[in-house]
Design a protein around this motif. Sequence first.
Motif, PDB file in Angstrom:
ATOM      1  N   ALA A 153      -0.705 -13.755  -5.456  1.00  0.00           N
ATOM      2  CA  ALA A 153      -0.271 -14.547  -4.302  1.00  0.00           C
ATOM      3  C   ALA A 153      -0.886 -15.944  -4.340  1.00  0.00           C
ATOM      4  O   ALA A 153      -0.215 -16.940  -4.028  1.00  0.00           O
ATOM      5  CB  ALA A 153      -0.645 -13.833  -3.007  1.00  0.00           C
ATOM      6  N   ALA A 154      -2.146 -16.040  -4.746  1.00  0.00           N
ATOM      7  CA  ALA A 154      -2.844 -17.325  -4.782  1.00  0.00           C
ATOM      8  C   ALA A 154      -2.189 -18.304  -5.753  1.00  0.00           C
ATOM      9  O   ALA A 154      -2.235 -19.517  -5.547  1.00  0.00           O
ATOM     10  CB  ALA A 154      -4.309 -17.115  -5.153  1.00  0.00           C
ATOM     11  N   ALA A 179       5.775 -12.516  -4.285  1.00  0.00           N
ATOM     12  CA  ALA A 179       5.983 -11.110  -3.913  1.00  0.00           C
ATOM     13  C   ALA A 179       6.529 -10.292  -5.075  1.00  0.00           C
ATOM     14  O   ALA A 179       6.075  -9.172  -5.332  1.00  0.00           O
ATOM     15  CB  ALA A 179       6.918 -11.021  -2.711  1.00  0.00           C
ATOM     16  N   TRP A 180       7.519 -10.858  -5.800  1.00  0.00           N
ATOM     17  CA  TRP A 180       8.103 -10.094  -6.905  1.00  0.00           C
ATOM     18  C   TRP A 180       7.107  -9.918  -8.048  1.00  0.00           C
ATOM     19  O   TRP A 180       6.986  -8.836  -8.623  1.00  0.00           O
ATOM     20  CB  TRP A 180       9.389 -10.729  -7.398  1.00  0.00           C
ATOM     21  CG  TRP A 180       9.944 -10.003  -8.595  1.00  0.00           C
ATOM     22  CD1 TRP A 180      10.181 -10.498  -9.831  1.00  0.00           C
ATOM     23  CD2 TRP A 180      10.296  -8.610  -8.658  1.00  0.00           C
ATOM     24  NE1 TRP A 180      10.661  -9.517 -10.665  1.00  0.00           N
ATOM     25  CE2 TRP A 180      10.740  -8.344  -9.972  1.00  0.00           C
ATOM     26  CE3 TRP A 180      10.265  -7.557  -7.737  1.00  0.00           C
ATOM     27  CZ2 TRP A 180      11.151  -7.078 -10.379  1.00  0.00           C
ATOM     28  CZ3 TRP A 180      10.678  -6.293  -8.149  1.00  0.00           C
ATOM     29  CH2 TRP A 180      11.116  -6.064  -9.448  1.00  0.00           C
ATOM     30  N   HIS A 181       6.358 -10.966  -8.383  1.00  0.00           N
ATOM     31  CA  HIS A 181       5.353 -10.832  -9.440  1.00  0.00           C
ATOM     32  C   HIS A 181       4.256  -9.837  -9.035  1.00  0.00           C
ATOM     33  O   HIS A 181       3.790  -9.051  -9.856  1.00  0.00           O
ATOM     34  CB  HIS A 181       4.742 -12.193  -9.775  1.00  0.00           C
ATOM     35  CG  HIS A 181       5.590 -13.014 -10.703  1.00  0.00           C
ATOM     36  ND1 HIS A 181       6.766 -13.613 -10.299  1.00  0.00           N
ATOM     37  CD2 HIS A 181       5.444 -13.321 -12.017  1.00  0.00           C
ATOM     38  CE1 HIS A 181       7.297 -14.264 -11.329  1.00  0.00           C
ATOM     39  NE2 HIS A 181       6.521 -14.103 -12.378  1.00  0.00           N
ATOM     40  N   ALA A 182       3.853  -9.877  -7.770  1.00  0.00           N
ATOM     41  CA  ALA A 182       2.850  -8.919  -7.293  1.00  0.00           C
ATOM     42  C   ALA A 182       3.375  -7.495  -7.377  1.00  0.00           C
ATOM     43  O   ALA A 182       2.639  -6.556  -7.728  1.00  0.00           O
ATOM     44  CB  ALA A 182       2.442  -9.254  -5.859  1.00  0.00           C
ATOM     45  N   ALA A 183       4.665  -7.306  -7.071  1.00  0.00           N
ATOM     46  CA  ALA A 183       5.266  -5.974  -7.171  1.00  0.00           C
ATOM     47  C   ALA A 183       5.298  -5.501  -8.621  1.00  0.00           C
ATOM     48  O   ALA A 183       4.984  -4.340  -8.921  1.00  0.00           O
ATOM     49  CB  ALA A 183       6.678  -5.989  -6.590  1.00  0.00           C
ATOM     50  N   GLU A 184       5.671  -6.400  -9.539  1.00  0.00           N
ATOM     51  CA  GLU A 184       5.715  -6.028 -10.958  1.00  0.00           C
ATOM     52  C   GLU A 184       4.333  -5.680 -11.501  1.00  0.00           C
ATOM     53  O   GLU A 184       4.178  -4.743 -12.283  1.00  0.00           O
ATOM     54  CB  GLU A 184       6.324  -7.169 -11.769  1.00  0.00           C
ATOM     55  CG  GLU A 184       7.824  -7.296 -11.633  1.00  0.00           C
ATOM     56  CD  GLU A 184       8.438  -7.935 -12.863  1.00  0.00           C
ATOM     57  OE1 GLU A 184       9.144  -7.230 -13.603  1.00  0.00           O
ATOM     58  OE2 GLU A 184       8.187  -9.132 -13.075  1.00  0.00           O
ATOM     59  N   ILE A 185       3.327  -6.429 -11.070  1.00  0.00           N
ATOM     60  CA  ILE A 185       1.951  -6.127 -11.475  1.00  0.00           C
ATOM     61  C   ILE A 185       1.522  -4.771 -10.906  1.00  0.00           C
ATOM     62  O   ILE A 185       0.926  -3.941 -11.601  1.00  0.00           O
ATOM     63  CB  ILE A 185       0.986  -7.232 -10.986  1.00  0.00           C
ATOM     64  CG1 ILE A 185       1.240  -8.540 -11.745  1.00  0.00           C
ATOM     65  CG2 ILE A 185      -0.459  -6.792 -11.126  1.00  0.00           C
ATOM     66  CD1 ILE A 185       0.809  -8.545 -13.187  1.00  0.00           C
ATOM     67  N   ALA A 186       1.850  -4.530  -9.636  1.00  0.00           N
ATOM     68  CA  ALA A 186       1.476  -3.265  -8.998  1.00  0.00           C
ATOM     69  C   ALA A 186       2.111  -2.068  -9.712  1.00  0.00           C
ATOM     70  O   ALA A 186       1.479  -1.024  -9.877  1.00  0.00           O
ATOM     71  CB  ALA A 186       1.884  -3.273  -7.526  1.00  0.00           C
ATOM     72  N   MET A 187       3.377  -2.227 -10.155  1.00  0.00           N
ATOM     73  CA  MET A 187       4.040  -1.135 -10.891  1.00  0.00           C
ATOM     74  C   MET A 187       3.241  -0.738 -12.125  1.00  0.00           C
ATOM     75  O   MET A 187       3.219   0.432 -12.508  1.00  0.00           O
ATOM     76  CB  MET A 187       5.436  -1.582 -11.342  1.00  0.00           C
ATOM     77  CG  MET A 187       6.453  -1.731 -10.248  1.00  0.00           C
ATOM     78  SD  MET A 187       8.004  -2.406 -10.937  1.00  0.00           S
ATOM     79  CE  MET A 187       8.825  -2.935  -9.432  1.00  0.00           C
ATOM     80  N   ARG A 188       2.589  -1.712 -12.748  1.00  0.00           N
ATOM     81  CA  ARG A 188       1.858  -1.459 -13.987  1.00  0.00           C
ATOM     82  C   ARG A 188       0.419  -1.021 -13.752  1.00  0.00           C
ATOM     83  O   ARG A 188      -0.237  -0.524 -14.663  1.00  0.00           O
ATOM     84  CB  ARG A 188       1.903  -2.721 -14.858  1.00  0.00           C
ATOM     85  CG  ARG A 188       3.287  -2.975 -15.430  1.00  0.00           C
ATOM     86  CD  ARG A 188       3.513  -4.422 -15.812  1.00  0.00           C
ATOM     87  NE  ARG A 188       4.808  -4.585 -16.477  1.00  0.00           N
ATOM     88  CZ  ARG A 188       5.975  -4.646 -15.847  1.00  0.00           C
ATOM     89  NH1 ARG A 188       6.017  -4.564 -14.513  1.00  0.00           N
ATOM     90  NH2 ARG A 188       7.094  -4.775 -16.521  1.00  0.00           N
ATOM     91  N   LEU A 189      -0.071  -1.224 -12.524  1.00  0.00           N
ATOM     92  CA  LEU A 189      -1.442  -0.833 -12.208  1.00  0.00           C
ATOM     93  C   LEU A 189      -1.537   0.519 -11.507  1.00  0.00           C
ATOM     94  O   LEU A 189      -2.603   1.141 -11.498  1.00  0.00           O
ATOM     95  CB  LEU A 189      -2.104  -1.909 -11.334  1.00  0.00           C
ATOM     96  CG  LEU A 189      -2.443  -3.229 -12.040  1.00  0.00           C
ATOM     97  CD1 LEU A 189      -3.004  -4.232 -11.036  1.00  0.00           C
ATOM     98  CD2 LEU A 189      -3.432  -3.009 -13.182  1.00  0.00           C
ATOM     99  N   VAL A 190      -0.437   0.962 -10.898  1.00  0.00           N
ATOM    100  CA  VAL A 190      -0.431   2.306 -10.296  1.00  0.00           C
ATOM    101  C   VAL A 190      -0.206   3.296 -11.431  1.00  0.00           C
ATOM    102  O   VAL A 190       0.917   3.676 -11.745  1.00  0.00           O
ATOM    103  CB  VAL A 190       0.655   2.440  -9.210  1.00  0.00           C
ATOM    104  CG1 VAL A 190       0.635   3.840  -8.610  1.00  0.00           C
ATOM    105  CG2 VAL A 190       0.446   1.416  -8.104  1.00  0.00           C
ATOM    106  N   LYS A 191      -1.289   3.685 -12.066  1.00  0.00           N
ATOM    107  CA  LYS A 191      -1.212   4.603 -13.202  1.00  0.00           C
ATOM    108  C   LYS A 191      -2.439   5.497 -13.206  1.00  0.00           C
ATOM    109  O   LYS A 191      -3.472   5.171 -12.614  1.00  0.00           O
ATOM    110  CB  LYS A 191      -1.078   3.834 -14.515  1.00  0.00           C
ATOM    111  CG  LYS A 191      -2.189   2.886 -14.828  1.00  0.00           C
ATOM    112  CD  LYS A 191      -1.862   1.988 -16.025  1.00  0.00           C
ATOM    113  CE  LYS A 191      -1.688   2.773 -17.296  1.00  0.00           C
ATOM    114  NZ  LYS A 191      -1.514   1.901 -18.483  1.00  0.00           N
TER     115      LYS A 191
END
Length: 412
Positions: free
Chosen positions: A198-199, A170-182
Amino acid sequence: MAEAAKPADKPAEESTAQVDITKYKVQSSYFVHNRVLIPSQTAAEIVNNVMRKLVDLSVEGASVLDICVEGDKLLEQGTGAVYNKAVKGVKVPKGIAFPTCVSVNNTVAHFSPLASDPSSTQTLAKNDVVKLHVGAHIDGFAAVSAETLVVGASESDPVTGRRADVLKAAWHAAEIAMRLVKVGNRNWAITDAANKVAAAWDCKPVEGMLSCQQTQNVIDGKKRIILNPSESQKKDFEGVTFAENEVYGVDILISSGEDGKARLEESRTTIYQKDSNVTYQLKMKTSRAVFSEVQKKSGAFPFNLRCLEDEKRARLGLQEAVQHGLVKQYEVIYTPSNTFVAAFHFTIALLPGGPSLITAPPVWYKPELVKTDKELEDAELKELLTKKLREDKKSKKKKAKAEAEGDDAEEK
């Protein structure tokens, strides 16, 4: 806001009095900063202070109901202490943007019981996976945050097993999402990345959960991101591109289950929200009185029945409003009983200078508290995690210079 996608779900529209920051370009960034960001950041400071106190309260034996009540009280106190000077004779609206929820283990979200509910006696136990979710707004500009902790964990006794897997995912997915919402990216990029992350820990995003664009008095806006969509949701869900000066509330929910599917159980719904899209003349006197109270106390934001004067009258009055779509429910949903769900929610603004995280990083989560043998292997995603949310001015100048020199070399 862990709202599940629905086939006929329509985003709330803004009133003519609202400020849509997507209308303002770089030359008006001063306006955007003062009119939008400062209230949002003030709300975020309040949310972070409340979250710190709730993390401290989330110990073995603590009452879930007491934590929810305390969280809402602190949000009200925090917003009540700021922006008390009227603007042109009008009070600045402020308050709770999302009521305090404490969702444990396989409870996905929205658990905030009333004292009269059978589930109100729930207490926290050692090793419980606890999701805390709170939000505040100033002048309709909201900051919403959620994070996950494990009761009793420490560096000397870290989280392990499937609890650790789902937290890391969950935390890694959140960190990735922060960098992709641009600016320029598409919403499906976050959907796809969340699946891949998640996989890596043998987990799945919770099916159909939504993240939404935010504008003034709107936290469930027009542009949306979906997690782990079903086949029908894939066909119906709209692809969108992120644009400058937009704000998003991004909700990452990951399950340790095989498919990420969630279902309703016996918990009673306590959180509702007025749907600004729907107009209907309520017939019952009780319904009209309750709906009027909702509008006065919560406006366009979600509310807990606890905030209304008479709980029994409120439940009765809301039945007609829900039936005709004037008010929508935030239902309590669950993954299978042998699974865990971890969640992180952040609010982010897409500014001319790059993405800016409005809410604070997690209070509880630290890598040393969570131990698992699994790691992210995807080279592209690992590289993305090394990048800053926004480039500093020096880096931008160097990049622009390098590109210019490359162009000159090609011409020669």
